[in-house]
Structures are given as structure tokens and as C-alpha cells.
Design a protein around this motif. Structure first.
Motif, PDB file in Angstrom:
ATOM      1  N   ALA A   1      38.868  30.512  54.571  1.00 33.18           N
ATOM      2  CA  ALA A   1      38.877  31.940  54.893  1.00 33.18           C
ATOM      3  C   ALA A   1      40.236  32.599  54.758  1.00 33.18           C
ATOM      4  O   ALA A   1      40.323  33.824  54.779  1.00 33.18           O
ATOM      5  CB  ALA A   1      38.336  32.152  56.312  1.00 33.18           C
ATOM      6  N   GLY A   2      41.298  31.823  54.604  1.00 30.51           N
ATOM      7  CA  GLY A   2      42.596  32.415  54.314  1.00 30.51           C
ATOM      8  C   GLY A   2      42.821  32.625  52.834  1.00 30.51           C
ATOM      9  O   GLY A   2      43.787  33.273  52.438  1.00 30.51           O
ATOM     10  N   GLU A   3      41.941  32.069  52.016  1.00 30.87           N
ATOM     11  CA  GLU A   3      42.012  32.206  50.560  1.00 30.87           C
ATOM     12  C   GLU A   3      40.925  33.205  50.158  1.00 30.87           C
ATOM     13  O   GLU A   3      39.858  32.840  49.691  1.00 30.87           O
ATOM     14  CB  GLU A   3      41.816  30.842  49.903  1.00 30.87           C
ATOM     15  CG  GLU A   3      42.837  29.809  50.378  1.00 30.87           C
ATOM     16  CD  GLU A   3      42.516  28.385  49.937  1.00 30.87           C
ATOM     17  OE1 GLU A   3      41.560  28.204  49.149  1.00 30.87           O
ATOM     18  OE2 GLU A   3      43.212  27.459  50.385  1.00 30.87           O
ATOM     19  N   ILE A   4      41.187  34.474  50.363  1.00 31.31           N
ATOM     20  CA  ILE A   4      40.134  35.475  50.422  1.00 31.31           C
ATOM     21  C   ILE A   4      40.110  36.397  49.211  1.00 31.31           C
ATOM     22  O   ILE A   4      39.416  37.416  49.209  1.00 31.31           O
ATOM     23  CB  ILE A   4      40.253  36.263  51.755  1.00 31.31           C
ATOM     24  CG1 ILE A   4      38.900  36.877  52.141  1.00 31.31           C
ATOM     25  CG2 ILE A   4      41.392  37.275  51.688  1.00 31.31           C
ATOM     26  CD1 ILE A   4      37.812  35.868  52.368  1.00 31.31           C
ATOM     27  N   ASP A   5      40.817  36.051  48.136  1.00 28.85           N
ATOM     28  CA  ASP A   5      40.880  36.900  46.947  1.00 28.85           C
ATOM     29  C   ASP A   5      39.489  37.262  46.418  1.00 28.85           C
ATOM     30  O   ASP A   5      39.252  38.383  45.966  1.00 28.85           O
ATOM     31  CB  ASP A   5      41.648  36.192  45.826  1.00 28.85           C
ATOM     32  CG  ASP A   5      43.021  35.711  46.244  1.00 28.85           C
ATOM     33  OD1 ASP A   5      43.318  35.683  47.442  1.00 28.85           O
ATOM     34  OD2 ASP A   5      43.803  35.346  45.350  1.00 28.85           O
TER      35      ASP A   5
ATOM     36  N   ILE B   1      30.592  29.835  41.069  1.00 28.81           N
ATOM     37  CA  ILE B   1      32.037  30.059  41.085  1.00 28.81           C
ATOM     38  C   ILE B   1      32.520  30.117  42.527  1.00 28.81           C
ATOM     39  O   ILE B   1      32.013  30.912  43.327  1.00 28.81           O
ATOM     40  CB  ILE B   1      32.414  31.349  40.334  1.00 28.81           C
ATOM     41  CG1 ILE B   1      31.939  31.268  38.878  1.00 28.81           C
ATOM     42  CG2 ILE B   1      33.924  31.579  40.389  1.00 28.81           C
ATOM     43  CD1 ILE B   1      32.224  32.511  38.065  1.00 28.81           C
ATOM     44  N   ASP B   2      33.503  29.297  42.839  1.00 30.26           N
ATOM     45  CA  ASP B   2      34.041  29.136  44.189  1.00 30.26           C
ATOM     46  C   ASP B   2      35.501  29.589  44.159  1.00 30.26           C
ATOM     47  O   ASP B   2      36.333  28.963  43.508  1.00 30.26           O
ATOM     48  CB  ASP B   2      33.919  27.662  44.589  1.00 30.26           C
ATOM     49  CG  ASP B   2      34.382  27.369  45.994  1.00 30.26           C
ATOM     50  OD1 ASP B   2      34.608  28.321  46.768  1.00 30.26           O
ATOM     51  OD2 ASP B   2      34.511  26.171  46.326  1.00 30.26           O
ATOM     52  N   CYS B   3      35.828  30.677  44.867  1.00 27.90           N
ATOM     53  CA  CYS B   3      37.151  31.310  44.766  1.00 27.90           C
ATOM     54  C   CYS B   3      38.109  30.798  45.840  1.00 27.90           C
ATOM     55  O   CYS B   3      37.809  30.899  47.036  1.00 27.90           O
ATOM     56  CB  CYS B   3      37.017  32.826  44.874  1.00 27.90           C
ATOM     57  SG  CYS B   3      36.047  33.557  43.535  1.00 27.90           S
ATOM     58  N   HIS B   4      39.256  30.291  45.414  1.00 29.34           N
ATOM     59  CA  HIS B   4      40.287  29.728  46.291  1.00 29.34           C
ATOM     60  C   HIS B   4      41.659  30.268  45.924  1.00 29.34           C
ATOM     61  O   HIS B   4      41.825  31.009  44.953  1.00 29.34           O
ATOM     62  CB  HIS B   4      40.332  28.202  46.156  1.00 29.34           C
ATOM     63  CG  HIS B   4      39.157  27.483  46.718  1.00 29.34           C
ATOM     64  ND1 HIS B   4      39.259  26.642  47.805  1.00 29.34           N
ATOM     65  CD2 HIS B   4      37.857  27.449  46.332  1.00 29.34           C
ATOM     66  CE1 HIS B   4      38.064  26.131  48.069  1.00 29.34           C
ATOM     67  NE2 HIS B   4      37.197  26.600  47.184  1.00 29.34           N
ATOM     68  N   VAL B   5      42.677  29.823  46.676  1.00 32.38           N
ATOM     69  CA  VAL B   5      44.086  30.035  46.359  1.00 32.38           C
ATOM     70  C   VAL B   5      44.775  28.680  46.504  1.00 32.38           C
ATOM     71  O   VAL B   5      44.447  27.895  47.394  1.00 32.38           O
ATOM     72  CB  VAL B   5      44.741  31.087  47.280  1.00 32.38           C
ATOM     73  CG1 VAL B   5      46.206  31.298  46.908  1.00 32.38           C
ATOM     74  CG2 VAL B   5      43.984  32.412  47.209  1.00 32.38           C
ATOM     75  N   SER B   6      45.762  28.408  45.646  1.00 33.33           N
ATOM     76  CA  SER B   6      46.343  27.077  45.542  1.00 33.33           C
ATOM     77  C   SER B   6      47.351  26.787  46.648  1.00 33.33           C
ATOM     78  O   SER B   6      47.783  27.665  47.392  1.00 33.33           O
ATOM     79  CB  SER B   6      47.043  26.930  44.188  1.00 33.33           C
ATOM     80  OG  SER B   6      48.266  27.666  44.190  1.00 33.33           O
TER      81      SER B   6
ATOM     82  N   GLU C   1      41.532  28.769  41.425  1.00 33.17           N
ATOM     83  CA  GLU C   1      42.681  28.490  42.289  1.00 33.17           C
ATOM     84  C   GLU C   1      43.821  29.437  41.899  1.00 33.17           C
ATOM     85  O   GLU C   1      44.682  29.098  41.076  1.00 33.17           O
ATOM     86  CB  GLU C   1      43.131  27.031  42.147  1.00 33.17           C
ATOM     87  CG  GLU C   1      42.233  26.022  42.829  1.00 33.17           C
ATOM     88  CD  GLU C   1      42.498  25.884  44.321  1.00 33.17           C
ATOM     89  OE1 GLU C   1      43.367  26.627  44.839  1.00 33.17           O
ATOM     90  OE2 GLU C   1      41.842  25.045  44.956  1.00 33.17           O
ATOM     91  N   ASN C   2      43.813  30.647  42.454  1.00 29.66           N
ATOM     92  CA  ASN C   2      44.902  31.573  42.179  1.00 29.66           C
ATOM     93  C   ASN C   2      46.210  31.032  42.760  1.00 29.66           C
ATOM     94  O   ASN C   2      46.209  30.325  43.770  1.00 29.66           O
ATOM     95  CB  ASN C   2      44.603  32.946  42.760  1.00 29.66           C
ATOM     96  CG  ASN C   2      43.481  33.637  42.029  1.00 29.66           C
ATOM     97  OD1 ASN C   2      43.220  33.354  40.866  1.00 29.66           O
ATOM     98  ND2 ASN C   2      42.805  34.549  42.702  1.00 29.66           N
ATOM     99  N   HIS C   3      47.328  31.403  42.129  1.00 30.97           N
ATOM    100  CA  HIS C   3      48.597  30.839  42.575  1.00 30.97           C
ATOM    101  C   HIS C   3      49.087  31.510  43.848  1.00 30.97           C
ATOM    102  O   HIS C   3      49.194  32.725  43.941  1.00 30.97           O
ATOM    103  CB  HIS C   3      49.658  30.961  41.480  1.00 30.97           C
ATOM    104  CG  HIS C   3      50.914  30.253  41.838  1.00 30.97           C
ATOM    105  ND1 HIS C   3      52.124  30.895  41.963  1.00 30.97           N
ATOM    106  CD2 HIS C   3      51.149  28.955  42.168  1.00 30.97           C
ATOM    107  CE1 HIS C   3      53.050  30.015  42.317  1.00 30.97           C
ATOM    108  NE2 HIS C   3      52.481  28.836  42.444  1.00 30.97           N
TER     109      HIS C   3
END
Length: 608
Positions: A133-137, A230-235, A324-326
Motif C-alpha cells: 500500500a505504500g507503492e501506490i502509483d 498487471i500488478d503495480c509496485h515501486v522498487s 516496478e517503478n524506480h
């Protein structure tokens, strides 16, 4: 340059520890008064950026500006605010509907948004945001894209496919917002948590299905059978020039199902890479670092298990993408990049719907004979990235850690990066079927939730089976709400009568590989490995020492295998050898079939 921007094989299996670029003392963190100050204090400066995707942002006076756009991407809306905005959009457009598909651990309604032109049933692209939930892009990108589909002329994206969008998967974690969650991610100002209300990481729960959120999502996957997930995250990891990265399970080298992996590599990757580059972004495949302190040591490529979204998709023959956005790129840039990727994904999925269906059918018709369960790093690189777009750093001695830490300098550099692959070290040959005792209701329920075919016998049946005994089991550090177990395994053939009510799980089925991952004891994502059978580790019933001693002597005299294992244990474990009670307890546990549970895996393998 990278040899090809879409053929680099990278893994998402292993996470990496974050080393913050500037590590202020705890007192300094405590004195931060505004959330916006925190990133500026502890993260390296953001590089300037402009791109064509900035034209996607709504004007300040647009009545359909999203909450994140209206805030200049400094903040992200609460779940209630996002839901209210989506319900208002659904009321304004016949293309959009909002519905509930589950409830969270704390009882919140889980919603999905379907964008469709109606008519004949179309294949579905399923997109989710906020499993972490902190990788919310993904949430804020999805709101912008839905608006433009419903009201701004991009409805042609729905000509061949429907979009189903889950704005926030981990809602309970999303609502526990803090400036100190995910401090490695540059914006928004406050973020949610990694785990759900119980602290379970939902992207480790696809196989065991402990969380109600996971059960709801797997139920949704079964109902929709999406052609793309599609599973949206941040790296996490290290600084680099790339802003939008993505990956799939195993790529071509390690994918369990090769046809869908081939489509992802040959069609999806090139399509989204071209779209992102045209929009001013810098895409690549997700570089999972071997060592974050020494990026030049390489990037990791390896198989995945079904605990992860991408691994689960691979095991069931569903093309699945991890975005995995940077972490160090500003929130505005990351959200815009996610928008571009999602739009390109809808286009390529619509164009290739028939091709994807054929790949899925091929994978689901396959019947693998074995399951890879263990692997180790290959000492020889399996490939190289000739021109990895890195960022320079130096080191300084941190007063917080007392050791040298990285300080990223923002200077672009080129790195020749090895790709570290894996060598298979253990495979298990699959049986004809697995037999689950009727009393193992928790396991049977999980199998049915996954949609794995099972049959319950009405009359007893005698079979030749492979039975499994645990050797030196260990309960490991608690993880994801469970006490995982590691052990060695001894297999033995036996005749056994399966009582009425026993459940047979055939391997010859489309989800046979998933069944194997859950039921083979050697599998790292098996129910056994996750600690579903604690009764196996309970000691045998106690009795008088003089009786057990004579029984142990009898076992040693009549069971050569037990005698050899006992002698090896005495040599290897001096503390065990010096403990009379432990020696007798161990021998008692080996003494014939009288102990129904002790060190005995309750699931039998039908071998012929």
C-alpha cells in the motif's frame, strides 16, 4: 546500450535491503515537522525531467481532475476519496461500473472498476494497485486512465478488451498512512503499509491464501480468467537512470509455462518499451540487484514460486506483469509512466487477444513430469547488460550505522552488468495424484479456492503410494502469519487403504503444476513448508523409560535404516548424543505405524 531493452531476464523473487543515501541520526528524523521534508532530508536530489507524458495531466480547472493531479502529485487520496471519485465517474459514464468483490481483514469493502463497451463478452485485462500500500502509483495512474477512457476520447481501448481495475488491493494497509512508511520512495507525502491489518504481505500469500484479501483476489482471477494481469509496485535497491521497470516470472529461461512467457517477452515487452520511450520515460526490465552496495556485481535472474503474483500467474498459465517503478523518481513521473504502460498494455492485449488465448491454451494443455524445487546461483553469468544506465556514488562513514554507507551523486554512468542465473539443484518427479485425508479440511478448502480439481471417494480404496517422513525438521522465523518448516524427507513405498471421504487430487489437470507446488513436500511454497501441519512436530505420546529403551533396542536391531540414521545423528549432534531422553524420544517416534502424526507427512503420493 542494453543489448535489447526487452530481452534482459531479471527476477523479482528476491527483495533487496535498502541503504538510504543520507542517514540522519534518529534525533534529526524526530524533528522533521512536515511529511514533505522527509524525502528531501534523506533521499538524494531528484534529477530534472520533462516528457511527453506530462500532457496527460488535467488542467487545474478540469472538473474531472483526479485528487493526485489536483495536489500536484504531492499527496494521494484516501481509499474513501478515491472510491467517491470513481463512483462519481461511474455515474457520469455508461462505460464504467463499480462493484464489490470481497472484504478486507478489517471488514472494508474491496471494489473493482470495470470499463467496458458492453455487448459480446470480451477478454479482460486485470490491473491492480496497492498490493503493497505504500507503492501506490497504480491507483492514481488508473484513475487518470479511466477518466480519459470514459470522458476524454480513449474509449477505443475497449474495442477488443475490457479493463478491470482494482485501485487498492491492500486497503487496510493503505489507510494506515505515515510519512515514515516506505522512506525510500520519493512521494507521495504519506504512504500506507506493506502488510495488511495482520501484517501479512499479500504478495506472499497467493499460494497459501491465509488473508481474506488474497482469497477475494484469487476468486476474482478465477471468475475473470484475464488474458493479462498487471500488478503495480515501486522498487527498492539502488539508484539508476531508469524510471519505469517491469518483469515477469522467470522470463524465457525459468518460466514454468513457456508459451505465455514467450508472448510477454516477444510482444508485451517491446510494445510497452516503445510507448514509454516515446513518452519521454526510460524503461527497462526490473534489475533485481545481487548486492545493492555493489551494483556492478550484477542483477539476479531466477525461478519464482506461486506465493507471488507473477509466480502464481506463471503456474496457472496467465500472462502476469510486475511493474516496478524506480523508488527515487518523483511521484508525478512514476504515475505518468504507469499510465503510459497501462495504456500500451491495453492496446497490445487487444491486438493480440487471439494470440494470448492460444498461448494460454498451449500452457494449460501441458502436463509437466516434474517440478523444479531448488536452485543455486550460477557462478558463470548467463548474459551481460553492456550499457546499464547507472548512477555514480561514493561512501561516507555514517554516525548512525558506524560504517561506510552509499551517497548517490546523481551523475549518470554506464555499467557493464553481469546477469546472474541459477543452476537447478533439485527436481521432484510428479505422482499420478495426491491423497489428502478428509480431516485436513484447511488444505482441502485452499485447493478448492484455487479451482484445483479434486475428487472425494465414497468407498475405501487400496493403493500403492509413496509416503514421506520428515528428517530433522526445523521451525524457522515466523513469516506472513505462519511458522514455516524446513526438513529433509525420506520416501518409502507402501500399500495403503484410503478410507471413504479421502480426497484425490489428480496431477493430470490444467492446474496440476500449481497442485504440485502446494502438495509436494519439497516445494518451497508447499502447505508443509508454510507450516500447515504442526501436528507432525508434536512428540510421540510418553511412556516409561525402561519400556522405551527396550523398544528402541528392538528398532535398532530390526530396522537397518533407522539404525543408520540414529548412528549418523549421534555423530553429527553431540548434544543429542548426550541427552538420553532425546535419544529415546527420537527412537520412539520411529517405532512403527503406531504414531499417526509424528514426522509423517499426512498427504500420500499415488505413484502407480
Amino acid at each position: 546500450m542494453i543489448v535489447t531493452p526487452y530481452r534482459l531476464s531479471l527476477s523479482v523473487c528476491a527483495g533487496s535491503l535498502l541503504v538510504l543515501s543520507v542517514a540522519p541520526a534518529p534525533q534529526a528524523i524526530a524533528q522533521v515537522s512536515a511529511p514533505a521534508t522527509l524525502s528531501a532530508t534523506i533521499l538524494p536530489p531528484a534529477a530534472p525531467w520533462t516528457g511527453a507524458s506530462e500532457r496527460l495531466i488535467a488542467a487545474a480547472d478540469d472538473p474531472w481532475i483526479t485528487p493526485a493531479e489536483a495536489a500536484g502529485f504531492r499527496t494521494t487520496p484516501t481509499y474513501a476519496e478515491a472510491r467517491a471519485w470513481l463512483e462519481r465517474l461511474a455515474a457520469a459514464s455508461p462505460l464504467v461500473t463499480v462493484k464489490q468483490f470481497g472484504r478486507t481483514t478489517e471488514g472494508r469493502e474491496m471494489i473493482l472498476v470495470r470499463a467496458s463497451k458492453g455487448g459480446a463478452a470480451k477478454p479482460v485485462v486485470l490491473v491492480q494497485g496497492g498490493i503493497h500500500a505504500g507503492e501506490i502509483d497504480g491507483k492514481d495512474a488508473g484513475l487518470m486512465l479511466l477518466r480519459d477512457i470514459a470522458l476524454r476520447g480513449k474509449d477505443a481501448l475497449l474495442d477488443q478488451v475490457d479493463l478491470v481495475f482494482v485501485p487498492v488491493y491492500n486497503i487496510d494497509g493503505h489507510e494506515q498512512r505515515s510519512a515514515y512508511h516506505y522512506p525510500h520512495i520519493r512521494g507521495p507525502a504519506e504512504k500506507g503499509r506493506d502488510g495488511n491489518a495482520r501484517g501479512i504481505d499479500l504478495n506472499r500469500d497467493y499460494a497459501k491464501l491465509d488473508a481474506p484479501e488474497s482469497r477475494a483476489m484469487v476468486g476474482l482471477i478465477r471468475a475473470l480468467d484475464p488474458i493479462l494481469y498487471i500488478d503495480c509496485h515501486v522498487s527498492e535497491g539502488f539508484d539508476m537512470q531508469y524510471d519505469v521497470t517491469f518483469t515477469y516470472a522467470g522470463w524465457g529461461r525459468y518460466a514454468r509455462h513457456r508459451a505465455t512467457a514467450g508472448w510477454l517477452e516477444s510482444r508485451f515487452g517491446p510494445a510497452v518499451s516503445r510507448a514509454l520511450t516515446r513518452a519521454g520515460h526510460v524503461p527497462t526490465l526490473y534489475p533485481s540487484p545481487v548486492d545493492t552496495r555493489r551494483p556492478d556485481q550484477g542483477i539476479r535472474q531466477s525461478p519464482e514460486g506461486p506465493r507471488y503474483s507473477t509466480g502464481y500467474g506463471d503456474f496457472i498459465g496467465m500472462p502476469t506483469v510486475l511493474v516496478e517503478n524506480h523508488m527515487l523518481k518523483p511521484y508525478r513521473r512514476r504515475v505518468l509512466g504507469t499510465y503510459v504502460l497501462l495504456e500500451a498494455a491495453l492496446r497490445i492485449a487487444g491486438t493480440d487477444a487471439a494470440r494470448i488465448a492460444a498461448a494460454r491454451a498451449e500452457d494449460r494443455a501441458s502436463r509437466p513430469a516434474d517440478l523444479l524445487t531448488r536452485w543455486s546461483p550460477d557462478p558463470t553469468p548467463v548474459g551481460w547488460v553492456e550499457d546499464f544506465k547507472g548512477v555514480a556514488f561514493d561512501t561516507y562513514v555514517s554516525p548512525a550505522s558506524g560504517r561506510p554507507e552509499q551517497r548517490w551523486l546523481g551523475t549518470p554512468i554506464s555499467i557493464r552488468m553481469p546477469i546472474i542465473g541459477q543452476i537447478p539443484t533439485e527436481r521432484v518427479r510428479l505422482p499420478r495424484a495426491w491423497w489428502v485425508p478428509r480431516e485436513q479440511s484447511e488444505v482441502i478448502e485452499r485447493l478448492r479456492l484455487h479451482g484445483i480439481a479434486v475428487e472425494t471417494i465414497a468407498a475405501p480404496r487400496r493403493l500403492s503410494v509413496d509416503r514421506v517422513r520428515l528428517i530433522d525438521p526445523r521451525v524457522t522465523q515466523p513469516r506472513e502469519g505462519r511458522y514455516p518448516i524446513t526438513a529433509g524427507f525420506a520416501h518409502e513405498r507402501a500399500e495403503q487403504v484410503m478410507p471413504a471421504g479421502s480426497v484425490r487430487v489428480p496431477a493430470d489437470q490444467p492446474l496440476g503444476l500449481l497442485a504440485a507446488a502446494l502438495l509436494e513436500p519439497e516445494s518451497q511454497d508447499s502447505f508443509l513448508a508454510w507450516g500447515f501441519f504442526p501436528e507432525m512436530l508434536a512428540p510421540a505420546p510418553d511412556t516409561d523409560a525402561f519400556v522405551v529403551a527396550r523398544l528402541g533396542e528392538h528398532v535398532l536391531a530390526t530396522e537397518p535404516g533407522v539404525k543408520a540414521a540414529f548412528a549418523a545423528k549421534l555423530r553429527a549432534e553431540p548434544a543429542f548424543a548426550a541427552d538420553p531422553e532425546a535419544r529415546l524420544a527420537w527412537l520412539y517416534a520411529q517405532a512403527g505405524p503406531g504414531h499417526a502424526f509424528v514426522l509423517r507427512y499426512p498427504i500420500a503420493r499415488e505413484v502407480d
